[in-house]
Design a protein around this motif. Structure first.
Motif, short mmCIF file in Angstrom:
data_model
loop_
_atom_site.label_atom_id
_atom_site.label_comp_id
_atom_site.label_asym_id
_atom_site.label_seq_id
_atom_site.Cartn_x
_atom_site.Cartn_y
_atom_site.Cartn_z
N LYS A 225 8.61 -21.87 1.13
CA LYS A 225 10.02 -22.19 0.89
C LYS A 225 10.06 -22.99 -0.39
O LYS A 225 9.57 -24.11 -0.42
N GLU A 226 10.57 -22.43 -1.44
CA GLU A 226 10.77 -23.12 -2.73
C GLU A 226 9.72 -24.17 -3.07
O GLU A 226 9.94 -25.36 -2.87
N GLY A 227 8.58 -23.72 -3.56
CA GLY A 227 7.55 -24.66 -4.02
C GLY A 227 6.86 -25.41 -2.90
O GLY A 227 6.14 -26.38 -3.13
N PHE A 228 7.08 -24.96 -1.70
CA PHE A 228 6.49 -25.63 -0.54
C PHE A 228 5.87 -24.53 0.32
O PHE A 228 6.57 -23.66 0.82
N SER A 229 4.54 -24.52 0.40
CA SER A 229 3.89 -23.45 1.16
C SER A 229 2.92 -24.03 2.17
O SER A 229 2.20 -24.98 1.88
N GLU B 135 2.40 -28.61 -2.02
CA GLU B 135 3.69 -29.27 -2.18
C GLU B 135 3.69 -30.04 -3.49
O GLU B 135 2.76 -30.83 -3.73
N ALA B 136 4.69 -29.80 -4.33
CA ALA B 136 4.83 -30.51 -5.61
C ALA B 136 3.50 -30.56 -6.38
O ALA B 136 3.09 -31.61 -6.87
N HIS C 132 -12.07 -27.45 -5.09
CA HIS C 132 -11.72 -28.41 -6.14
C HIS C 132 -10.21 -28.56 -6.32
O HIS C 132 -9.75 -29.48 -6.98
N ASP C 133 -9.44 -27.65 -5.71
CA ASP C 133 -7.98 -27.78 -5.78
C ASP C 133 -7.45 -28.77 -4.74
O ASP C 133 -6.29 -29.19 -4.81
N LEU C 134 -8.29 -29.13 -3.77
CA LEU C 134 -7.81 -30.02 -2.70
C LEU C 134 -7.50 -31.42 -3.22
O LEU C 134 -8.30 -32.01 -3.95
N THR C 135 -6.35 -31.93 -2.84
CA THR C 135 -5.93 -33.26 -3.28
C THR C 135 -6.31 -34.33 -2.26
O THR C 135 -6.69 -35.44 -2.60
N ARG C 136 -6.14 -33.99 -0.99
CA ARG C 136 -6.36 -35.00 0.06
C ARG C 136 -6.49 -34.32 1.42
O ARG C 136 -6.11 -33.16 1.59
N LEU D 249 5.59 -35.86 3.19
CA LEU D 249 5.75 -35.89 4.65
C LEU D 249 5.96 -37.31 5.13
O LEU D 249 5.34 -38.25 4.62
N GLN D 250 6.80 -37.43 6.13
CA GLN D 250 7.04 -38.75 6.73
C GLN D 250 6.15 -38.92 7.95
O GLN D 250 6.07 -38.04 8.81
N VAL D 251 5.47 -40.06 8.01
CA VAL D 251 4.58 -40.35 9.14
C VAL D 251 5.41 -40.86 10.32
O VAL D 251 6.20 -41.79 10.17
N ILE D 252 5.22 -40.23 11.47
CA ILE D 252 5.89 -40.71 12.69
C ILE D 252 4.81 -40.98 13.73
O ILE D 252 4.06 -40.07 14.12
#
Ligand SMILES: [Zn+2]
Length: 333
Positions: free
Chosen positions: A5-9, A31-32, A63-67, A164-167
């Motif tokens: 969905k728009e730049g978010f996969s 994401e972003a 190597h593309d992984l951010t976190r 993402l918001q942590v809940i």
């Protein structure tokens, strides 16, 4: 498969298993311009291959992984972390309550063994409890090698990572969180909600060795998620969920029903958690001892907070009675 969905996969990694969990699921989230791994499967060659295949198919390398972000500390959610971080050092995000478990903190794990030793005694489990404590001791030694090597960045309620918001949703485990993307109306749910089976609220001590009322917390966490405006929920096992409100309502209802059935057993004169587990679960008592004890103890807590049962200790063992009735002298049957 990818859900964009728009730049978010979201790229789900679904590793099938013959066990009742059906699959181990974890997710790549783009994401972003960043690529996050949400949970990290089990530590097996097969799981690694599924993970690498999903990466390759979508044009990514390690190597593309951010976190990496985890929903909770269980071994089927953190399995590939050490292998990934040995190839590429990336930050690992987890809840504060995950750290001593992920780092296999010796002090905590010996406290945890003492906790279960005392708990099973107080619940009247006898030899079955002693056997389980021995298994826990063996597991501590065996799991030493699973210690998470990389440094951990902690998060808490309302923090934001990767959009993402942590809940916080304690219950299934004390460190459990779900991760919400409000605009995309999606929720990474770990083991908080699973489509085909009810998630267990496993009995656990807190860091000081005190018992957490895990089922009571789980019910609160389910109610918390009932409010969320979500269209798709990505669970840690089984199929993706698009009817979370209906499913949560069903789960809450089932907990109430089970508590009522246990209450009726108590009214019939069965008073210890061990006897209740044995009567309620029959064959499963032996084959799934820690799980069935956890379920019974959790539901007893739940009944207690609703003032439906009360307990008294007799010769070091807790006996539960339906509330309102005078506590009778315990008779040996
Ligand atoms: Zn779990």
């Amino acid at each position: 498969m990818s859900i964009s969905k728009e730049g978010f996969s979201v790229y789900p990694v679904i590793v099938p298993t013959k066990y009742s969990l059906r699959s181990f699921n974890f997710y790549l989230l783009e994401e972003a311009g960043s690529l996050s791994l949400i949970d990290a499967g089990i530590n097996s060659e097969e799981c690694w291959e599924y993970f690498m295949q999903t990466m390759n198919e979508n044009g990514f390398t390690l190597h593309d992984l951010t976190r990496i972000i985890i929903t909770h500390n269980h071994e089927d959610h953190v399995g590939l972390i050490n292998r990934i971080s040995s190839i590429k050092e990336i930050p690992l995000y987890a809840h504060q309550e995950s750290i001593h478990r992920l780092k296999r903190d010796k002090g905590f794990f010996s406290l945890r063994i003492e906790f279960f030793d005392q708990l099973y005694r107080e619940m009247g489990c006898g030899a079955a409890g002693e056997q389980q404590v021995q298994k826990l001791k063996d597991a501590v030694r065996k799991n030493e090698k699973n210690r998470i090597q990389t440094d951990i960045i902690t998060f808490a309620e309302a923090d934001r990572i990767a959009g993402l918001q942590v809940i916080e949703t304690p219950g299934h485990s004390p460190d459990h969180v779900v991760l919400l993307h409000e605009q995309k109306k999606c929720l990474f749910a770990g083991d908080h909600l699973i489509s085909h089976i009810s998630s267990n609220a496993l009995v656990e001590p807190d860091r000081d060795g005190e018992r957490i009322l895990t089922l009571v917390e789980y019910v609160d966490s389910l109610k918390k998620c009932l409010q969320l405006d979500v269209e798709i929920l990505y669970p840690g096992h089984g199929e993706l969920i698009n009817n979370h409100k209906e499913l949560i309502t069903k789960r809450l209802h089932r907990i109430d029903e089970k508590a009522e059935r246990i209450l009726r057993l108590i009214q019939s004169g069965i008073s210890t958690a061990n006897q209740l587990a044995y009567t309620y679960y029959k064959g499963k008592y032996e084959s799934q001892f820690p799980l069935v004890m956890s379920e019974i103890i959790g539901h007893l807590d739940y009944l207690e907070t609703q003032h439906k049962v009360q307990k008294e200790v007799k010769d070091g063992v807790w006996h539960y009675y339906a509330y309102g009735k005078p506590i009778k002298k315990y008779e040996v049957r």
